[in-house]
Structure formats: structure tokens, C-alpha cells
Design an enzyme around this catalytic site. Sequence first.
Site, PDB file in Angstrom:
ATOM      1  N   ARG A   5      10.876  -0.026  11.415  1.00 33.51           N
ATOM      2  CA  ARG A   5       9.611  -0.194  12.184  1.00 33.51           C
ATOM      3  C   ARG A   5       9.599  -1.006  13.299  1.00 33.51           C
ATOM      4  NH1 ARG A   5       4.403   0.135   8.159  1.00 33.51           N
ATOM      5  NH2 ARG A   5       3.680  -1.015   9.770  1.00 33.51           N
TER       6      ARG A   5
ATOM      7  N   ARG B  53     -10.129   0.802   8.245  1.00 30.34           N
ATOM      8  CA  ARG B  53      -9.856  -0.620   8.623  1.00 30.34           C
ATOM      9  C   ARG B  53     -10.803  -1.478   9.317  1.00 30.34           C
ATOM     10  NH1 ARG B  53      -3.969   0.204   8.751  1.00 30.34           N
ATOM     11  NH2 ARG B  53      -2.742  -1.633   9.073  1.00 30.34           N
TER      12      ARG B  53
ATOM     13  N   LYS C 242       0.779  -1.136  -0.136  1.00 30.84           N
ATOM     14  CA  LYS C 242      -0.023   0.142  -0.004  1.00 30.84           C
ATOM     15  C   LYS C 242       0.964   1.226   0.258  1.00 30.84           C
ATOM     16  CE  LYS C 242      -1.986  -1.146   3.999  1.00 30.84           C
ATOM     17  NZ  LYS C 242      -1.364  -2.354   4.151  1.00 30.84           N
TER      18      LYS C 242
ATOM     19  N   ARG D  60      -0.959  -8.574  13.008  1.00 25.73           N
ATOM     20  CA  ARG D  60      -1.568  -7.896  12.040  1.00 25.73           C
ATOM     21  C   ARG D  60      -2.309  -8.205  11.168  1.00 25.73           C
ATOM     22  NH1 ARG D  60       4.058  -4.960  11.259  1.00 25.73           N
ATOM     23  NH2 ARG D  60       3.250  -4.178   9.194  1.00 25.73           N
TER      24      ARG D  60
END
Length: 226
Positions: A169, A96, A21, A180
Site C-alpha cells: 500500500r 472512525r 482488523k 494514521r
Amino acid sequence: MGAQTTPPAVFILLGPPGAGKGTQARMLEEKFGLVQLSTGDLLRAAVAAGTEAGKQAKAVMEAGGLVSDDIVLAILRDRMGDDDTKRGVILDGFPRTAGQAEALDHLLASTGQRVNSVISMEVEDAPMIARVAGRYTCANCGEGYHDTFKQPAKAGVCDKCGGTDFKRRADDNAETAGARLNAYHAQTAPLIAYYKDRGVLEEVDAMADITTVSKAMQARVAQVIG
Ligand code: AP5
Ligand code: MG
């Protein structure tokens, strides 16, 4: 006849962690003059700045869960009002949840906008762990790279800005990436049907290499804004 004003176009990129994305949003931004709005990036900035929202989001993000709709909506609403969003936006990682999708519909209706196109980036789960585990970004401009799949032309130097500092990250490890992915399937994947019902869903094979995926994404965006 007066000049016709077109409300800013709204694109949504839907896909699990590692689908690409962010990578594709940045490419579309450059090509079409759109603005990428990544709720993940906005939340990471809030965490780094130590704001109240950031403090509440930090632990949830490190565990791979979803931050509350209230926090995410407040952050997004602020950013959507900025002047640079007038040509159009690419929502990366938002909405989301069903609640976020409905809130977005209300927000857009109040400004005469609508969701123009939702691009669902279709991938298999297993390779996504390797994609996120190998990811790093330029600490200066945010350009994304990968240990294997997207290296800078000159090792250690950002292609975009020449920066030499890179960062990874906190949530890019195999365990959190698994959480996730689970959150994506439980809470976000149902939005595919939500947008299919509204006739705005486009599917793109995002297992291909970055350039091939980019061509398919550009074709979808060009259908809407030419
Ligand atoms: P967020 O930052 O949105 O993370 P994510 O959804 O987990 O997605 P990623 O950023 O990991 O993946 P991507 O699809 O952008 O992949 P990328 O292009 O970088 O969210 C983080 C957290 O914030 C969430 O877990 C949640 O806690 C919170 N949050 C955010 N938004 C929220 C919301 N709306 N509501 C509630 N909570 C929210 O690519 C990955 C790597 O693969 C890169 O290294 C890239 O170079 C490489 N790559 C990309 N495409 C390809 C390809 N085609 N082939 C090979 N490699 C590729
Ligand atoms: Mg991303």
C-alpha cells in the site's frame, strides 16, 4: 407461526493501523459466513478506478488523514445494500468518527438492524509501525501477509489462490503510519467510550500472535451468532 427472520448481524472491528482488523475480519468471514466491509479497501478500489470519490480521497489517504464522512458514508451505504450482506457484516475501519457512528445508527435503524458487537483490538502503538511497514497482499485475492509475521507457506506463492503477484500500500511507510496513528487517537478512539456506554463493547488483546487473537475474536462473535 411464520418463519422468524433475524436481521443481519453487525460487528465492528475497532483498532489503530496494524491492529489486525483486516487479517481477523477475513478469518471471521470464512468461519462464520459473514462479509467483511473495509472502508479502506472500498476507498482504495475507488482510487484505483479513478471515480470522483476516489480522486477526492487519494491525497488524504496518502497523507494518513481521514476521508470526509460524506464520501465514506456514500461508499459504505452502497455496499451495505448488496445481497451478500444478508447473514451479517464485519465493519473493518468504519466507523472512525462520532459523525460516522451516529450515521451508522440511523442507517441500521432504517433496516431494523443494530450494532450487535464492537470488538476493540487493544495494542501498543510502537509495534504497529513495524506491522504496517512489513505488510503486503496478494494482488489477485487480497490475502494479507507480512515480511516477518505471516509469510506464505511457499515463498512468492499465495496460500489462498496460488497467485504470484503481490502489492504494497502507498500509505504503508513509517511517516504516514505515524499520521494514521495520530488520526486514530484523535478521532476514532473516543468511539470506545461511545460503544461502551451502549453495552456492546468487547476488548481483545491484539498484541498476541495471529492465531491466539483469532481464537479470542471467534469467541466474541460466537456469543452473538452461535
Ligand atoms: P484502512 O485500510 O482501514 O487502514 P488502517 O485503519 O490504517 O488499518 P490497516 O489496514 O493499516 O491495519 P489493519 O488493522 O487492517 O491490520 P492488518 O490486519 O492488515 O484505512 C486506510 C485509509 O483509508 C485511512 O488512513 C483513511 O485515509 C481512509 N479511511 C478508511 N476508512 C475510513 C473511514 N471510515 N473514514 C475516513 N477515512 C477512512 O495487519 C497489519 C500487518 O500486521 C499485516 O501484515 C498482518 O499480517 C500483520 N499482523 C496482523 N495481526 C498480527 C499479529 N497479531 N501479530 C503480528 N502481525 C500481525
Ligand atoms: Mg486493514
